[in-house]
Write a protein that holds these residues in place. Sequence first.
Motif, PDB file in Angstrom:
ATOM      1  N   VAL A 194       0.835  -1.197   0.000  1.00 33.22           N
ATOM      2  CA  VAL A 194       0.000   0.000   0.000  1.00 33.22           C
ATOM      3  C   VAL A 194       0.873   1.252   0.000  1.00 33.22           C
ATOM      4  N   ALA A 195       1.893   1.272   0.848  1.00 34.58           N
ATOM      5  CA  ALA A 195       2.759   2.452   0.969  1.00 34.58           C
ATOM      6  C   ALA A 195       3.511   2.755  -0.312  1.00 34.58           C
ATOM      7  N   THR A 196       3.785   1.721  -1.105  1.00 34.38           N
ATOM      8  CA  THR A 196       4.513   1.936  -2.363  1.00 34.38           C
ATOM      9  C   THR A 196       3.577   2.103  -3.553  1.00 34.38           C
ATOM     10  N   GLY A 197       2.282   2.227  -3.281  1.00 35.08           N
ATOM     11  CA  GLY A 197       1.338   2.543  -4.349  1.00 35.08           C
ATOM     12  C   GLY A 197       0.653   1.366  -5.000  1.00 35.08           C
ATOM     13  N   ASP A 198       0.637   0.203  -4.344  1.00 38.91           N
ATOM     14  CA  ASP A 198      -0.019  -0.968  -4.906  1.00 38.91           C
ATOM     15  C   ASP A 198      -1.105  -1.523  -3.982  1.00 38.91           C
ATOM     16  N   PRO A 199      -2.133  -0.712  -3.671  1.00 36.56           N
ATOM     17  CA  PRO A 199      -3.165  -1.193  -2.752  1.00 36.56           C
ATOM     18  C   PRO A 199      -3.957  -2.379  -3.296  1.00 36.56           C
ATOM     19  N   VAL A 203      -1.725 -14.910 -18.487  1.00 31.99           N
ATOM     20  CA  VAL A 203      -1.588 -13.636 -17.786  1.00 31.99           C
ATOM     21  C   VAL A 203      -0.306 -13.560 -16.970  1.00 31.99           C
ATOM     22  N   GLY A 204       0.542 -14.549 -17.126  1.00 27.33           N
ATOM     23  CA  GLY A 204       1.732 -14.663 -16.292  1.00 27.33           C
ATOM     24  C   GLY A 204       2.656 -13.471 -16.324  1.00 27.33           C
ATOM     25  N   THR A 205       2.866 -12.896 -17.498  1.00 24.97           N
ATOM     26  CA  THR A 205       3.824 -11.793 -17.597  1.00 24.97           C
ATOM     27  C   THR A 205       3.164 -10.427 -17.409  1.00 24.97           C
ATOM     28  N   THR A 206       1.872 -10.416 -17.107  1.00 23.61           N
ATOM     29  CA  THR A 206       1.180  -9.163 -16.836  1.00 23.61           C
ATOM     30  C   THR A 206       1.778  -8.503 -15.602  1.00 23.61           C
ATOM     31  N   PRO A 238       4.757  -5.364  -7.483  1.00 23.54           N
ATOM     32  CA  PRO A 238       6.171  -5.105  -7.755  1.00 23.54           C
ATOM     33  C   PRO A 238       6.784  -6.058  -8.775  1.00 23.54           C
ATOM     34  N   THR A 239       5.995  -6.956  -9.347  1.00 19.28           N
ATOM     35  CA  THR A 239       6.528  -7.989 -10.227  1.00 19.28           C
ATOM     36  C   THR A 239       5.509  -8.322 -11.308  1.00 19.28           C
ATOM     37  N   ASP A 240       5.555  -9.526 -11.855  1.00 16.06           N
ATOM     38  CA  ASP A 240       4.533  -9.969 -12.794  1.00 16.06           C
ATOM     39  C   ASP A 240       3.536 -10.871 -12.060  1.00 16.06           C
ATOM     40  N   LEU A 241       2.393 -11.127 -12.679  1.00 17.12           N
ATOM     41  CA  LEU A 241       1.306 -11.825 -12.010  1.00 17.12           C
ATOM     42  C   LEU A 241       1.675 -13.250 -11.606  1.00 17.12           C
ATOM     43  N   ARG A 242       2.406 -13.964 -12.454  1.00 14.58           N
ATOM     44  CA  ARG A 242       2.741 -15.356 -12.098  1.00 14.58           C
ATOM     45  C   ARG A 242       3.674 -15.416 -10.893  1.00 14.58           C
ATOM     46  N   THR A 243       4.624 -14.518 -10.797  1.00 12.54           N
ATOM     47  CA  THR A 243       5.540 -14.497  -9.662  1.00 12.54           C
ATOM     48  C   THR A 243       4.801 -14.068  -8.395  1.00 12.54           C
ATOM     49  N   PHE A 244       3.908 -13.100  -8.539  1.00 13.66           N
ATOM     50  CA  PHE A 244       3.115 -12.652  -7.396  1.00 13.66           C
ATOM     51  C   PHE A 244       2.235 -13.792  -6.891  1.00 13.66           C
ATOM     52  N   ALA A 245       1.560 -14.479  -7.802  1.00 12.10           N
ATOM     53  CA  ALA A 245       0.688 -15.601  -7.416  1.00 12.10           C
ATOM     54  C   ALA A 245       1.488 -16.712  -6.746  1.00 12.10           C
ATOM     55  N   ALA A 246       2.649 -17.009  -7.280  1.00 10.71           N
ATOM     56  CA  ALA A 246       3.501 -18.045  -6.677  1.00 10.71           C
ATOM     57  C   ALA A 246       3.934 -17.636  -5.275  1.00 10.71           C
ATOM     58  N   GLY A 247       4.284 -16.388  -5.107  1.00  7.71           N
ATOM     59  CA  GLY A 247       4.693 -15.901  -3.790  1.00  7.71           C
ATOM     60  C   GLY A 247       3.566 -15.961  -2.783  1.00  7.71           C
TER      61      GLY A 247
END
Length: 168
Positions: A22-27, A81-84, A88-97
């Motif tokens: 949120v603080a970095t602009g990704d609520p 949608v993986g590389t969307t 702070p990253t792409d959707l596939r990496t975010f989902a995996a995390g």
Amino acid sequence: MFRPGHYGVTLTLYAPVGCWLVATGDPVAAYLGGAGALWLTMSPDWDSRVPFITHRGSTHTLLFAALLGAAAWVAATLAGVGTTPFGPTDLRTFAAGVASFAVLSHLVADLLTPMGVAVFWPLTSRRYTASLVRASNRTANYLLFALGVFATAVAAYLGLSRYGGGSY
């Protein structure tokens, strides 16, 4: 731990991550990441629905956290949608995390109980435990849940204060 305790631990552990997003602009990433973590935090307990897997066995391990994260990465990739860009990253990496985080937070909650978990299985079957409270302790479960809600509220306030320049 029971469901409220697991949700509480997940919320508590996710609060700093959500605050940072949120603080970095990704609520939106903060909200969806938290929702995804809560949705998947009980996934290690799927073992109770499969007849040949023992409870707190293979699904309560670092290996399972990695496998669920990999499955989320593959699913996002196959969905196209993986590389969307997302957060702070792409959707596939975010989902995996988020998927891996959910399992890890479940393991942290179960580490609080006397039964513990064999987090390093299949390398070793040694169980680790802090042995602080029984999983069935209703008071502990609801206190953990309350802690998670409080941590989330504080994180949201701090994140919005930083993101909004103090106008929230």
